[in-house]
Design a protein around this motif. Sequence first.
Motif, PDB file in Angstrom:
ATOM      1  N   SER A   3       1.224  -1.481   0.737  1.00  0.00           N
ATOM      2  CA  SER A   3       0.207  -0.353   0.219  1.00  0.00           C
ATOM      3  C   SER A   3       0.702   1.244  -0.246  1.00  0.00           C
ATOM      4  CB  SER A   3      -0.881   0.405   1.366  1.00  0.00           C
ATOM      5  OG  SER A   3       0.345  -0.198   2.516  1.00  0.00           O
ATOM      6  N   LYS A   4       2.479   1.234   0.799  1.00  0.00           N
ATOM      7  CA  LYS A   4       3.407   2.839   0.286  1.00  0.00           C
ATOM      8  C   LYS A   4       3.880   2.711  -0.490  1.00  0.00           C
ATOM      9  CE  LYS A   4       6.956   4.037   3.364  1.00  0.00           C
ATOM     10  NZ  LYS A   4       8.222   3.663   4.658  1.00  0.00           N
TER      11      LYS A   4
ATOM     12  N   SER B 255       2.140 -12.000   9.081  1.00  0.00           N
ATOM     13  CA  SER B 255       2.310 -11.354   7.765  1.00  0.00           C
ATOM     14  C   SER B 255       3.976 -11.032   7.121  1.00  0.00           C
ATOM     15  CB  SER B 255       1.821  -9.700   7.959  1.00  0.00           C
ATOM     16  OG  SER B 255       2.025  -8.886   6.801  1.00  0.00           O
ATOM     17  N   ARG B 256       3.025 -11.766   6.402  1.00  0.00           N
ATOM     18  CA  ARG B 256       4.771 -11.197   4.802  1.00  0.00           C
ATOM     19  C   ARG B 256       5.205  -9.525   4.689  1.00  0.00           C
ATOM     20  NH1 ARG B 256       2.456 -15.885   6.292  1.00  0.00           N
ATOM     21  NH2 ARG B 256       0.901 -15.363   4.624  1.00  0.00           N
ATOM     22  N   ILE B 257       4.149  -8.977   5.449  1.00  0.00           N
ATOM     23  CA  ILE B 257       3.925  -7.383   5.378  1.00  0.00           C
ATOM     24  C   ILE B 257       4.615  -7.120   6.510  1.00  0.00           C
ATOM     25  CG2 ILE B 257       3.123  -5.074   5.148  1.00  0.00           C
ATOM     26  CD1 ILE B 257       3.071  -7.020   2.754  1.00  0.00           C
ATOM     27  N   GLU B 258       6.021  -5.719   6.242  1.00  0.00           N
ATOM     28  CA  GLU B 258       7.469  -5.357   7.406  1.00  0.00           C
ATOM     29  C   GLU B 258       6.663  -5.006   8.596  1.00  0.00           C
ATOM     30  OE1 GLU B 258      11.182  -4.127   6.546  1.00  0.00           O
ATOM     31  OE2 GLU B 258      10.105  -2.614   6.218  1.00  0.00           O
TER      32      GLU B 258
ATOM     33  N   VAL C 113      -5.476  -3.703   1.637  1.00  0.00           N
ATOM     34  CA  VAL C 113      -5.110  -4.451   0.025  1.00  0.00           C
ATOM     35  C   VAL C 113      -3.406  -5.568   0.597  1.00  0.00           C
ATOM     36  CG1 VAL C 113      -5.569  -2.665  -1.380  1.00  0.00           C
ATOM     37  CG2 VAL C 113      -3.459  -1.961   0.005  1.00  0.00           C
ATOM     38  N   ASP C 114      -3.532  -4.612   1.842  1.00  0.00           N
ATOM     39  CA  ASP C 114      -2.024  -5.559   1.514  1.00  0.00           C
ATOM     40  C   ASP C 114      -2.198  -6.749   2.093  1.00  0.00           C
ATOM     41  OD1 ASP C 114       0.267  -3.868   1.830  1.00  0.00           O
ATOM     42  OD2 ASP C 114      -0.903  -2.670   2.718  1.00  0.00           O
TER      43      ASP C 114
ATOM     44  N   GLY D 224      -4.588 -13.074   3.205  1.00  0.00           N
ATOM     45  CA  GLY D 224      -5.806 -12.851   4.549  1.00  0.00           C
ATOM     46  C   GLY D 224      -4.618 -12.927   5.723  1.00  0.00           C
ATOM     47  N   SER D 225      -3.652 -12.813   5.199  1.00  0.00           N
ATOM     48  CA  SER D 225      -2.552 -12.972   7.007  1.00  0.00           C
ATOM     49  C   SER D 225      -2.309 -14.533   7.516  1.00  0.00           C
ATOM     50  CB  SER D 225      -2.544 -11.534   7.728  1.00  0.00           C
ATOM     51  OG  SER D 225      -2.339 -10.667   7.210  1.00  0.00           O
TER      52      SER D 225
END
Length: 261
Positions: free
Chosen positions: A27-28, A142-145, A152-153, A159-160
């Motif tokens: 998203s960033k 989460s594979r997001i930092e 959206v992430d 769905g983490s």
Amino acid sequence: MQKQVISRLTEELLEAEEKLTPVEPLSKRFPELSVKDSYEIQLEWVERKLDEGRVVIGKKVGLTSKAMQNMLGVDEPDYGHLLDHMKLDSGSVLSRGDFIKPKAEAEIGFILKEDLQGPNVTYVDVLMATEAIVPALEIIDSRIEDWKIQLVDTVADNGSSARAVVGQPFYEIDQIDLRTLSMTLLKNGEVTATGAGAAALGHPAHAIAWLANKLADYNISLKAGELILPGALSAAIDVDSGDEVTATFGKLGSVTISFRD
């Protein structure tokens, strides 16, 4: 969003999962990324897993509580796919080293005896199509930092979802009021959260009806035999090596998972 960008982001998330190295929030980096784009990333992720020999064994709904929706600034839940390697029996032991930054959530799982195809599926349809309910813990990761996620992430990141831990099936579902069924979540024997079935969109079956109707947009149905997780009954709790997590659900029973090095 262009197909090659969708494929590149899918590859990023697959690599992050494999190497346990999270990526900067999508998203960033891509403020134009839509929820539709994110579901396309998730579906390509699923296709890649199926190509590797994995099998879809269910679905999960997330962001069913108003608190979580408000936190992310969204007005609807999200969903992800459950694959065969994710499902574990109660009492299993997980290696902490297989995850980035895991959390645990308690849920009332549904096992279907009939397919559910939206649109226009109601919560009554869900109950009639249910063979059994099970006490469940979802391990999310989460594979997001740093869990810095927007809708959206987490949608792109399936769905983490990471693991689904299930207890013994309970078949007499008409003997339990799922709306008022209480849940107590314990970590290392101490109560960390409580909740009730109503936390999942007012009733867990409402969450599954939402899912069946949402999936109709992608010509996907819920299948007989699948495990469906309708959303957490409280906030997720952090877990680490040495932790044991148990969720108890009154007459539905309990489910436990442990983490080791």
